[in-house]
Design a protein around this motif. Sequence first.
Motif, mmCIF file in Angstrom:
data_model
loop_
_atom_site.group_PDB
_atom_site.id
_atom_site.type_symbol
_atom_site.label_atom_id
_atom_site.label_comp_id
_atom_site.label_asym_id
_atom_site.label_seq_id
_atom_site.Cartn_x
_atom_site.Cartn_y
_atom_site.Cartn_z
ATOM 1 N N LEU A 61 0.820 -1.202 0.000
ATOM 2 C CA LEU A 61 0.000 0.000 0.000
ATOM 3 C C LEU A 61 0.856 1.255 0.000
ATOM 4 O O LEU A 61 0.599 2.203 -0.765
ATOM 5 C CB LEU A 61 -0.926 -0.011 1.223
ATOM 6 C CG LEU A 61 -1.805 1.232 1.406
ATOM 7 C CD1 LEU A 61 -2.741 1.411 0.225
ATOM 8 C CD2 LEU A 61 -2.594 1.139 2.714
ATOM 9 N N GLN A 62 1.887 1.291 0.836
ATOM 10 C CA GLN A 62 2.737 2.480 0.922
ATOM 11 C C GLN A 62 3.469 2.730 -0.394
ATOM 12 O O GLN A 62 3.567 3.866 -0.869
ATOM 13 C CB GLN A 62 3.751 2.308 2.059
ATOM 14 C CG GLN A 62 4.578 3.562 2.343
ATOM 15 C CD GLN A 62 3.713 4.736 2.770
ATOM 16 O OE1 GLN A 62 2.854 4.598 3.639
ATOM 17 N NE2 GLN A 62 3.920 5.885 2.135
ATOM 18 N N GLN A 121 0.963 4.160 -2.978
ATOM 19 C CA GLN A 121 0.657 5.566 -2.734
ATOM 20 C C GLN A 121 1.822 6.463 -3.110
ATOM 21 O O GLN A 121 1.631 7.541 -3.700
ATOM 22 C CB GLN A 121 0.281 5.755 -1.263
ATOM 23 C CG GLN A 121 -1.055 5.128 -0.880
ATOM 24 C CD GLN A 121 -1.342 5.262 0.607
ATOM 25 O OE1 GLN A 121 -0.426 5.402 1.431
ATOM 26 N NE2 GLN A 121 -2.613 5.206 0.974
ATOM 27 N N VAL A 135 2.076 6.773 -6.982
ATOM 28 C CA VAL A 135 1.018 7.615 -7.541
ATOM 29 C C VAL A 135 1.318 9.081 -7.250
ATOM 30 O O VAL A 135 1.161 9.953 -8.112
ATOM 31 C CB VAL A 135 -0.361 7.208 -6.991
ATOM 32 C CG1 VAL A 135 -1.427 8.218 -7.404
ATOM 33 C CG2 VAL A 135 -0.747 5.829 -7.484
ATOM 34 N N ARG A 136 1.732 9.387 -6.025
ATOM 35 C CA ARG A 136 2.072 10.769 -5.673
ATOM 36 C C ARG A 136 3.201 11.306 -6.541
ATOM 37 O O ARG A 136 3.205 12.475 -6.918
ATOM 38 C CB ARG A 136 2.487 10.844 -4.197
ATOM 39 C CG ARG A 136 1.348 10.732 -3.207
ATOM 40 C CD ARG A 136 1.796 11.155 -1.820
ATOM 41 N NE ARG A 136 0.755 10.931 -0.835
ATOM 42 C CZ ARG A 136 0.699 9.877 -0.025
ATOM 43 N NH1 ARG A 136 1.657 8.954 -0.080
ATOM 44 N NH2 ARG A 136 -0.287 9.738 0.838
ATOM 45 N N VAL A 166 -2.674 4.828 -11.744
ATOM 46 C CA VAL A 166 -3.762 4.335 -10.894
ATOM 47 C C VAL A 166 -3.250 3.173 -10.068
ATOM 48 O O VAL A 166 -2.455 2.352 -10.540
ATOM 49 C CB VAL A 166 -4.972 3.878 -11.743
ATOM 50 C CG1 VAL A 166 -6.084 3.311 -10.856
ATOM 51 C CG2 VAL A 166 -5.522 5.023 -12.584
ATOM 52 N N PRO A 171 -10.715 0.899 -2.499
ATOM 53 C CA PRO A 171 -9.958 2.160 -2.626
ATOM 54 C C PRO A 171 -9.178 2.200 -3.941
ATOM 55 O O PRO A 171 -8.534 1.222 -4.323
ATOM 56 C CB PRO A 171 -9.004 2.114 -1.425
ATOM 57 C CG PRO A 171 -9.643 1.155 -0.466
ATOM 58 C CD PRO A 171 -10.329 0.141 -1.312
ATOM 59 N N VAL A 172 -9.283 3.316 -4.640
ATOM 60 C CA VAL A 172 -8.553 3.519 -5.901
ATOM 61 C C VAL A 172 -7.803 4.841 -5.791
ATOM 62 O O VAL A 172 -8.415 5.896 -5.629
ATOM 63 C CB VAL A 172 -9.508 3.539 -7.112
ATOM 64 C CG1 VAL A 172 -8.715 3.792 -8.390
ATOM 65 C CG2 VAL A 172 -10.280 2.232 -7.223
ATOM 66 N N TYR A 173 -6.498 4.795 -5.871
ATOM 67 C CA TYR A 173 -5.669 5.991 -5.832
ATOM 68 C C TYR A 173 -5.248 6.330 -7.256
ATOM 69 O O TYR A 173 -4.896 5.438 -8.033
ATOM 70 C CB TYR A 173 -4.436 5.767 -4.967
ATOM 71 C CG TYR A 173 -4.755 5.361 -3.544
ATOM 72 C CD1 TYR A 173 -5.229 6.285 -2.622
ATOM 73 C CD2 TYR A 173 -4.594 4.035 -3.131
ATOM 74 C CE1 TYR A 173 -5.538 5.909 -1.322
ATOM 75 C CE2 TYR A 173 -4.895 3.652 -1.830
ATOM 76 C CZ TYR A 173 -5.374 4.584 -0.927
ATOM 77 O OH TYR A 173 -5.684 4.225 0.341
ATOM 78 N N TYR A 174 -5.298 7.611 -7.606
ATOM 79 C CA TYR A 174 -4.954 7.980 -8.978
ATOM 80 C C TYR A 174 -4.252 9.332 -9.015
ATOM 81 O O TYR A 174 -4.415 10.172 -8.145
ATOM 82 C CB TYR A 174 -6.205 8.015 -9.865
ATOM 83 C CG TYR A 174 -7.161 9.153 -9.586
ATOM 84 C CD1 TYR A 174 -7.144 10.313 -10.366
ATOM 85 C CD2 TYR A 174 -8.071 9.093 -8.529
ATOM 86 C CE1 TYR A 174 -8.012 11.366 -10.109
ATOM 87 C CE2 TYR A 174 -8.941 10.132 -8.263
ATOM 88 C CZ TYR A 174 -8.912 11.264 -9.063
ATOM 89 O OH TYR A 174 -9.765 12.304 -8.797
ATOM 90 N N ASP A 175 -3.470 9.496 -10.064
ATOM 91 C CA ASP A 175 -2.796 10.758 -10.349
ATOM 92 C C ASP A 175 -3.846 11.754 -10.858
ATOM 93 O O ASP A 175 -4.578 11.441 -11.800
ATOM 94 C CB ASP A 175 -1.727 10.513 -11.417
ATOM 95 C CG ASP A 175 -0.872 11.734 -11.698
ATOM 96 O OD1 ASP A 175 -1.358 12.865 -11.464
ATOM 97 O OD2 ASP A 175 0.261 11.572 -12.161
#
Length: 425
Positions: free
Chosen positions: A84-85, A88, A91-92, A98, A124-128
């Motif tokens: 997870l880290q 993230q 993506v950051r 994604v 959970p979906v993290y995206y630019d």
Amino acid sequence: MTAIIAMIRKDLILYINDKRALMLNLLMPIVLAAFFGSLFGGGDSGNNSKIEIGLVQQDSSVISRKVGDSLKADANLSVKEMSLQEAQDQVRAGKLAVAVVIPAGFGDAAGQSLFQPSAKPELPVYYDPSQSTVLAMVKGLLTQHVMQGVTGEVMGGSATGAKFTDDSLKKLETSPASEDKEALVGLLGSLKKFQEREAAKPAKESSGGGLSVPFATKDQALSSGPKYNGYAHSFAGMGVQFILFMGIDLGIGILLARRMGIWNRLLAAPVTMSQVLLSRALSGAMIAAGLMAAIFFCAMLIFKVQVTNVPGFALVVVAFALMTASFGLLIAAFGKTPEAARGLAVFATLILVMLGGAWVPTFVFPAWMQQLTIIVPTRWAVDGLDAMTWRGLGMDVALQAAGVQLAFAALFGTLAIWRFRAQER
């Protein structure tokens, strides 16, 4: 005519003898066109890159593993499993568009939510933030794979599916009586019988159950010309841009000649101002047409761009060359100093190039802007060159594109001559 031909010959000799400027005017559009062409698919539109996403697998249930495996097998995705880290952080940093997280307990919660819609689990979906279009595509693919994985397990003959059905039936027994309850009990009862029959079959005979996309697309690219070549559009766009810059140099050259007194010495000779302007316009148009022909010759030789309508292509190129030459005269007529005129002319050229679709195709513009750019001459130049190459359209399109450009050439030339005459009074 003798004086005009002599002045045209002089301009052409001066331009050709400046080898460094000639090479730059040829190499810069070719290099940039090669770069942009590779971005827009190059010579093979089927060679599209996969969407790279991160996958954080925090759930070890059968359903979650099936979803993860299905995502990895998708031909449109390149999936990298990570923590997870790490997801993230990537993506950051913009290294990943994604990242999808399958949280602990997702499989059980997703199976139960099929018949209890009030308890939907979250993915959970993290995206630019700059990749919102990619996000929409990934969410669509994710919906397909999750739905297929969940329904395949719940409706199949596995122990997990049977457990979900039994749990749902027990919860329904304690719920208040209603027509929906009776219908759902009947549905789950039929599903239980189906699961029992599936479980009794040998593994190779089991259907596996589950819902899948009820159609398959049959993709077929249509154009009147050859197979789409991304380099054809990029060479048209970059050619238009740099030849317009050459038109700026034509106008600045006239302003420099006026500052140095060369303009007055020319007019002191037995030639008229109209002859001087016509010779500069014709020599500029010849240089512009020659540059465009050389640029597309490289495109055909190196990047396999095909010109499907040679007469139409020549007509569009000549019309654009005349429009470029008259644009240069307009700059000279209304520019007060070379320095001020260059800044304004470069700005105006970049606006024309941007709105004309030279950088990116006009179909990515908003609808209102697509309609607005019809009044921009570079739009007709780029579309005309596209039509004569990969689109393979006929002379009617070439005549239309050339006619609009010639109309702009006449407008620019008329304004320039009027301004020059007003200054001579």
